[in-house]
Design an enzyme around this catalytic site. Structure first.
Site, short mmCIF file in Angstrom:
data_model
loop_
_atom_site.label_atom_id
_atom_site.label_comp_id
_atom_site.label_asym_id
_atom_site.label_seq_id
_atom_site.Cartn_x
_atom_site.Cartn_y
_atom_site.Cartn_z
N ARG A 10 7.25 -1.46 -0.18
CA ARG A 10 8.43 -1.23 -1.00
C ARG A 10 9.29 -0.07 -0.50
NH1 ARG A 10 4.27 -3.68 -1.39
NH2 ARG A 10 3.13 -2.07 -2.50
N CYS A 51 3.56 -2.73 -10.47
CA CYS A 51 4.00 -1.81 -9.40
C CYS A 51 5.23 -1.10 -9.91
CB CYS A 51 4.30 -2.58 -8.11
SG CYS A 51 5.01 -1.54 -6.81
N ASN A 52 5.14 0.21 -10.09
CA ASN A 52 6.28 0.97 -10.60
C ASN A 52 7.45 0.97 -9.62
OD1 ASN A 52 5.38 2.83 -13.19
ND2 ASN A 52 3.65 2.32 -11.88
N THR A 53 7.18 1.15 -8.33
CA THR A 53 8.25 1.19 -7.35
C THR A 53 9.02 -0.12 -7.31
OG1 THR A 53 6.89 2.69 -6.02
CG2 THR A 53 8.81 1.75 -4.95
N ALA A 54 8.32 -1.24 -7.47
CA ALA A 54 9.00 -2.55 -7.46
C ALA A 54 10.05 -2.65 -8.55
CB ALA A 54 7.97 -3.67 -7.61
N THR A 93 5.19 7.44 -6.51
CA THR A 93 5.47 7.36 -5.08
C THR A 93 6.80 8.03 -4.75
OG1 THR A 93 6.69 5.27 -5.22
CG2 THR A 93 4.29 5.12 -4.97
N LYS A 122 -5.64 2.75 -2.37
CA LYS A 122 -5.38 1.46 -1.74
C LYS A 122 -6.50 1.08 -0.77
CE LYS A 122 -0.30 1.78 -1.93
NZ LYS A 122 0.07 0.53 -2.63
N CYS A 140 2.42 5.36 -11.15
CA CYS A 140 2.01 4.55 -10.00
C CYS A 140 0.74 3.82 -10.41
CB CYS A 140 1.76 5.40 -8.76
SG CYS A 140 1.16 4.44 -7.36
#
Length: 259
Positions: free
Chosen positions: A65, A100-103, A144, A183, A213
């Site tokens: 991302r 997914c927070n970034t997504a 992130t 991860k 996250c």
């Protein structure tokens, strides 16, 4: 087997409306699996049949991302996540969540052309923070670099009036290292660094911490000694989805008893 027979056999006999949770997983590899565990834990159940149907598509081939955001404004990853969501919809998912927070930086793009609702995990988390801790104004954000750069939380309308405190560069390096460690299944080695980064935010005035996250959602035990309330979007969205399922059963007169 005819399609109508398949649907009949899969139908929840206790619900008047179809309800099947779709998880767009793989960002990172444990996020969707862990969310499914949280859904089970959040469901008041006395037997197998009290739980809700879940379809989890773990797609580890979604482009990274942060790189996509930097190189093409997030188009590559948004297209890949949308394809994942469409696959879930084709499997009968009625509500989809992206753990997914970034997504969520490109949630509007991902939603385009998708025939089922995609739950906004970030908005739900900020709303839960305000509901549970109405006196909190200064919130530390563990996330992130991509979530920070895109101001995923700071720009959320539900957070109007909140002051977001971000880790300093050294603390952010520790947070990013912790995310990568989870991860690859090495979270234990970075628990101390993660706690140190959390305590540094509290020392700078954070009255609560947003665990922004999904990898860090699996590290709450390491963060908790920081001594302020924690809000975990993954647990918030799990409770929200279970609530939808229970309400649909209640409307049909078949809600499970709470424990």
């Amino acid at each position: 087997m005819p399609h109508q027979d398949i649907e009949r056999l899969l139908q929840d006999p206790r619900s008047g409306q179809p309800f099947r949770i779709g998880i767009a997983g793989g960002m990172g590899p444990m996020a969707g699996v862990y969310l499914q565990q949280l859904l089970i834990e959040a469901t008041p159940a006395e037997r197998d049949q009290d739980h809700f149907q879940v379809v989890c598509f773990t797609n580890p081939h979604v482009p990274e991302r942060m790189r996509s955001l930097a190189e093409d404004g997030g188009r590559r990853y948004a297209d890949a996540v949308r394809a994942t969501v469409l696959r879930l919809a084709s499997a009968g998912a009625t509500h989809v969540v992206i753990p997914c927070n970034t997504a969520h930086a490109r949630l509007a793009d991902i939603r385009r052309g998708v025939p089922v609702p995609i739950v906004d995990m970030v908005t739900l988390a900020v709303q839960e923070l305000r509901r549970r801790h109405p006196g909190v104004r200064r919130v530390g954000l563990l996330a992130t670099v991509g979530t920070r750069n895109e101001q995923v939380y700071e720009r959320n309308p539900a957070g109007e009036g909140l002051e977001w405190i971000l880790p300093d560069p050294e603390s952010q390096r520790r947070v990013s290292d912790a995310i990568l460690a989870v991860k690859v299944n090495e979270s234990r080695r970075v628990a101390g660094d993660l706690l140190g980064a959390s305590r540094a935010l509290v020392a700078r005035g954070a009255e609560a911490l947003m665990v922004g996250c999904t990898e860090l959602s699996m590290c709450l035990d390491a963060i908790a000694p920081a001594g302020v309330p924690l809000v975990d979007p993954l647990r918030v969205v799990a409770a929200h989805l279970v609530g939808i399922g229970i309400e649909r059963r209640r409307e049909a007169g078949a809600a499970p008893r709470a424990e």
